[in-house]
Design a protein around this motif. Structure first.
Motif, PDB file in Angstrom:
ATOM      1  N   GLY A  11       0.844  -1.192   0.000  1.00  0.00           N
ATOM      2  CA  GLY A  11       0.000   0.000   0.000  1.00  0.00           C
ATOM      3  C   GLY A  11       0.873   1.233   0.000  1.00  0.00           C
ATOM      4  N   VAL A  12       0.488   2.242  -0.774  1.00  0.00           N
ATOM      5  CA  VAL A  12       1.290   3.465  -0.899  1.00  0.00           C
ATOM      6  C   VAL A  12       0.376   4.675  -0.741  1.00  0.00           C
ATOM      7  CG1 VAL A  12       2.808   4.790  -2.424  1.00  0.00           C
ATOM      8  CG2 VAL A  12       2.887   2.282  -2.469  1.00  0.00           C
ATOM      9  N   ASP A  13       0.700   5.511   0.248  1.00  0.00           N
ATOM     10  CA  ASP A  13       0.000   6.774   0.460  1.00  0.00           C
ATOM     11  C   ASP A  13       0.931   7.887  -0.007  1.00  0.00           C
ATOM     12  OD1 ASP A  13      -2.187   8.434   1.670  1.00  0.00           O
ATOM     13  OD2 ASP A  13      -0.511   9.120   2.908  1.00  0.00           O
ATOM     14  N   VAL A  14       0.606   8.486  -1.156  1.00  0.00           N
ATOM     15  CA  VAL A  14       1.470   9.492  -1.777  1.00  0.00           C
ATOM     16  C   VAL A  14       1.125  10.870  -1.232  1.00  0.00           C
ATOM     17  CG1 VAL A  14       2.192  10.549  -3.949  1.00  0.00           C
ATOM     18  CG2 VAL A  14       1.568   8.128  -3.893  1.00  0.00           C
ATOM     19  N   GLY A  15       2.114  11.512  -0.621  1.00  0.00           N
ATOM     20  CA  GLY A  15       1.938  12.882  -0.144  1.00  0.00           C
ATOM     21  C   GLY A  15       2.951  13.794  -0.800  1.00  0.00           C
ATOM     22  N   ARG A  16       2.798  15.078  -0.558  1.00  0.00           N
ATOM     23  CA  ARG A  16       3.735  16.036  -1.150  1.00  0.00           C
ATOM     24  C   ARG A  16       5.122  15.959  -0.524  1.00  0.00           C
ATOM     25  NH1 ARG A  16       0.881  19.081  -4.576  1.00  0.00           N
ATOM     26  NH2 ARG A  16      -1.265  19.618  -4.092  1.00  0.00           N
ATOM     27  N   ALA A  17       5.195  15.647   0.767  1.00  0.00           N
ATOM     28  CA  ALA A  17       6.485  15.597   1.461  1.00  0.00           C
ATOM     29  C   ALA A  17       6.972  14.178   1.736  1.00  0.00           C
ATOM     30  CB  ALA A  17       6.394  16.361   2.794  1.00  0.00           C
ATOM     31  N   ARG A  18       6.010  13.256   1.938  1.00  0.00           N
ATOM     32  CA  ARG A  18       6.365  11.885   2.322  1.00  0.00           C
ATOM     33  C   ARG A  18       5.454  10.887   1.620  1.00  0.00           C
ATOM     34  NH1 ARG A  18       6.107  15.121   6.560  1.00  0.00           N
ATOM     35  NH2 ARG A  18       3.964  14.523   6.975  1.00  0.00           N
ATOM     36  N   VAL A  19       5.950   9.648   1.515  1.00  0.00           N
ATOM     37  CA  VAL A  19       5.186   8.542   0.943  1.00  0.00           C
ATOM     38  C   VAL A  19       5.137   7.442   2.000  1.00  0.00           C
ATOM     39  CG1 VAL A  19       5.064   6.839  -0.915  1.00  0.00           C
ATOM     40  CG2 VAL A  19       5.982   9.126  -1.384  1.00  0.00           C
ATOM     41  N   VAL A  32       0.330  -4.031   7.592  1.00  0.00           N
ATOM     42  CA  VAL A  32       1.218  -3.457   8.604  1.00  0.00           C
ATOM     43  C   VAL A  32       2.103  -2.376   7.978  1.00  0.00           C
ATOM     44  CG1 VAL A  32       1.272  -5.560  10.013  1.00  0.00           C
ATOM     45  CG2 VAL A  32       2.975  -5.243   8.227  1.00  0.00           C
ATOM     46  N   PRO A  33       2.542  -1.399   8.798  1.00  0.00           N
ATOM     47  CA  PRO A  33       3.425  -0.354   8.272  1.00  0.00           C
ATOM     48  C   PRO A  33       4.773  -0.914   7.853  1.00  0.00           C
ATOM     49  CG  PRO A  33       2.632   0.180  10.496  1.00  0.00           C
ATOM     50  CD  PRO A  33       2.233  -1.227  10.206  1.00  0.00           C
ATOM     51  N   VAL A  34       5.380  -0.305   6.828  1.00  0.00           N
ATOM     52  CA  VAL A  34       6.726  -0.678   6.387  1.00  0.00           C
ATOM     53  C   VAL A  34       7.685   0.475   6.665  1.00  0.00           C
ATOM     54  CG1 VAL A  34       8.179  -1.285   4.406  1.00  0.00           C
ATOM     55  CG2 VAL A  34       5.928  -2.327   4.659  1.00  0.00           C
ATOM     56  N   GLU A  35       7.449   1.612   6.032  1.00  0.00           N
ATOM     57  CA  GLU A  35       8.303   2.771   6.270  1.00  0.00           C
ATOM     58  C   GLU A  35       7.698   4.019   5.648  1.00  0.00           C
ATOM     59  OE1 GLU A  35      11.972   3.367   3.421  1.00  0.00           O
ATOM     60  OE2 GLU A  35      11.833   1.234   3.871  1.00  0.00           O
ATOM     61  N   THR A  36       8.270   5.152   6.021  1.00  0.00           N
ATOM     62  CA  THR A  36       7.925   6.422   5.402  1.00  0.00           C
ATOM     63  C   THR A  36       9.103   6.826   4.539  1.00  0.00           C
ATOM     64  OG1 THR A  36       6.553   7.071   7.277  1.00  0.00           O
ATOM     65  CG2 THR A  36       7.300   8.828   5.817  1.00  0.00           C
ATOM     66  N   VAL A  37       8.830   7.064   3.256  1.00  0.00           N
ATOM     67  CA  VAL A  37       9.867   7.413   2.291  1.00  0.00           C
ATOM     68  C   VAL A  37       9.767   8.913   2.012  1.00  0.00           C
ATOM     69  CG1 VAL A  37      10.662   7.030  -0.091  1.00  0.00           C
ATOM     70  CG2 VAL A  37       9.732   5.117   1.248  1.00  0.00           C
ATOM     71  N   PRO A  38      10.872   9.638   2.107  1.00  0.00           N
ATOM     72  CA  PRO A  38      10.819  11.067   1.741  1.00  0.00           C
ATOM     73  C   PRO A  38      10.393  11.217   0.290  1.00  0.00           C
ATOM     74  CG  PRO A  38      12.905  10.535   2.814  1.00  0.00           C
ATOM     75  CD  PRO A  38      12.208   9.231   2.531  1.00  0.00           C
ATOM     76  N   ARG A  39       9.554  12.202   0.011  1.00  0.00           N
ATOM     77  CA  ARG A  39       9.091  12.436  -1.360  1.00  0.00           C
ATOM     78  C   ARG A  39      10.125  13.313  -2.050  1.00  0.00           C
ATOM     79  NH1 ARG A  39       4.096  13.037  -4.337  1.00  0.00           N
ATOM     80  NH2 ARG A  39       4.858  13.082  -6.481  1.00  0.00           N
ATOM     81  N   ASP A  40      11.102  12.655  -2.658  1.00  0.00           N
ATOM     82  CA  ASP A  40      12.158  13.358  -3.385  1.00  0.00           C
ATOM     83  C   ASP A  40      12.483  12.553  -4.641  1.00  0.00           C
ATOM     84  OD1 ASP A  40      13.683  11.169  -2.495  1.00  0.00           O
ATOM     85  OD2 ASP A  40      14.674  12.322  -0.917  1.00  0.00           O
TER      86      ASP A  40
END
Length: 157
Positions: A11-19, A32-40
């Motif tokens: 599952g991927v929640d795309v945001g302006r600052a983070r994914v 379950v959560p995996v990680e938060t990826v910086p949106r860069d």
């Protein structure tokens, strides 16, 4: 579980600052959560690496439409991100209506005693869990995959 396709989903929640990224087990019992990826510029590369690790059946990407179901600038951004993710990863992507996933994530974190400020680093992961669980539950109850597939030949605008 009639018609449920066995396999890991991301599952991927795309945001302006983070994914936010979440995963489920092959039987779809729990997201379950995996990680938060910086949106860069490295976000897609990181998601491709996560896909290589978990070998998902598909990505489930949240599509942030407004409460009336109409597109917003964030909707266009999510569609473009999903198309690039599918092209770069070679993994099918489905777009899922995520209207209240972030609101639900904040509510869940508040009810667990976390303030909004203390939740910033994980709220995107929790939103990804919410939308992935919604997709799993929909497929299990209907026998059909939730959302809509990103066309294979779709290119970002």
């Amino acid at each position: 579980m009639t018609g449920f396709r066995r396999g890991v989903r991301l599952g991927v929640d795309v945001g302006r600052a983070r994914v936010g990224v979440a995963r489920c087990d092959p039987d779809g019992m729990l997201a379950v959560p995996v990680e938060t990826v910086p949106r860069d510029d490295a976000a897609i590369t990181r998601l491709v690496a996560i896909a290589a690790e978990y070998e998902p059946l598909e990505f489930v990407v949240g599509l942030p439409v407004n409460l009336q179901g109409a597109d917003t600038p964030s909707t266009t951004d999510a569609r473009e991100f999903a198309a690039v993710l599918q092209r770069e990863s070679g993994v099918p992507v489905r777009l899922i209506d995520e209207r209240l996933s972030t609101v639900s994530a904040h509510a869940a974190l508040r009810s667990s005693g976390r303030s909004q400020k203390n939740s910033r680093s994980i709220v995107d992961q929790v939103a990804a869990v919410v939308l992935l669980q919604q997709a799993i539950d929909t497929e299990k109850s209907t026998g059909n995959p939730a959302g809509a597939p990103v066309p294979v030949d779709e290119e970002p605008a």
